[in-house]
Design a protein around this motif. Structure first.
Motif, mmCIF file in Angstrom:
data_model
loop_
_atom_site.group_PDB
_atom_site.id
_atom_site.type_symbol
_atom_site.label_atom_id
_atom_site.label_comp_id
_atom_site.label_asym_id
_atom_site.label_seq_id
_atom_site.Cartn_x
_atom_site.Cartn_y
_atom_site.Cartn_z
ATOM 1 N N MET A 178 -25.648 -10.896 -103.156
ATOM 2 C CA MET A 178 -24.902 -10.300 -101.999
ATOM 3 C C MET A 178 -25.193 -9.111 -101.703
ATOM 4 N N THR A 179 -25.684 -8.327 -100.469
ATOM 5 C CA THR A 179 -25.938 -6.966 -100.366
ATOM 6 C C THR A 179 -24.642 -6.364 -100.258
ATOM 7 N N ILE A 180 -24.714 -4.923 -100.426
ATOM 8 C CA ILE A 180 -23.520 -4.209 -100.364
ATOM 9 C C ILE A 180 -22.644 -4.296 -99.010
ATOM 10 N N GLU A 181 -23.657 -4.241 -98.004
ATOM 11 C CA GLU A 181 -22.858 -4.659 -96.811
ATOM 12 C C GLU A 181 -22.154 -5.702 -96.540
ATOM 13 N N GLU A 182 -22.641 -6.717 -97.152
ATOM 14 C CA GLU A 182 -21.926 -8.115 -97.206
ATOM 15 C C GLU A 182 -20.709 -8.081 -97.946
ATOM 16 N N ARG A 183 -20.743 -7.310 -99.216
ATOM 17 C CA ARG A 183 -19.597 -7.319 -100.022
ATOM 18 C C ARG A 183 -18.560 -6.534 -99.255
ATOM 19 N N VAL A 184 -18.714 -5.470 -98.513
ATOM 20 C CA VAL A 184 -18.133 -4.600 -97.534
ATOM 21 C C VAL A 184 -17.269 -5.501 -96.736
ATOM 22 N N LYS A 185 -18.100 -6.265 -96.013
ATOM 23 C CA LYS A 185 -17.592 -7.033 -95.027
ATOM 24 C C LYS A 185 -16.695 -8.179 -95.488
#
Length: 136
Positions: A1-8
């Motif tokens: 999971m990318t950081i952007e996906e985790r933030v979302k």
């Protein structure tokens, strides 16, 4: 999971009813190897600045719980890891404060001043981004 996906993911959890601490901590269930229900239950009292007392930001406390889960030896007999974990949490707090001007919920929300420093979503995003450093 990318950081952007985790933030979302963390923001989606918050929008669905998780408090800020739960949103941050539960978004790392996979990396911590701890089931989400357990993390949800453990972090329930930490939202809205520690049980709605407007103290330490819930998103920050979620980040601190990640540090504890990663840094603790898990038992007194295995050695004292508290000092190292405390230092890690101090570093996390400094990074959060640098970005937002505070880690105190009522200050972030501008409750006494009328000046909002950072939204809850913004604090959650920042906590996730800062916590990600713990895994590198």
């Amino acid at each position: 999971m990318t950081i952007e996906e985790r933030v979302k993911l963390a923001e989606e959890k918050h929008h669905s009813g998780y408090n800020c601490a739960q949103a941050v901590l539960c978004s790392y269930s996979d990396k911590l190897g701890i089931d989400e229900e357990t993390l949800f239950r453990l972090s329930e009292g930490f939202g809205a600045g520690m049980a709605d007392m407007q103290g330490t930001c819930g998103a920050a406390t979620g980040m601190y719980m990640i540090a504890g889960a990663l840094g603790s030896s898990g038992a007194i007999e295995k050695g004292m890891t508290k000092g190292r974990t405390y230092q890690t949490v101090k570093g996390l707090t400094a990074a959060f404060d640098e970005k937002n001007g505070s880690h105190i919920c009522k200050e972030l929300k501008g409750i006494e001043t009328g000046k909002v420093l950072r939204s809850c979503d913004g604090c959650i995003e920042d906590a996730v981004r800062i916590a990600e450093r713990l895994f590198s």
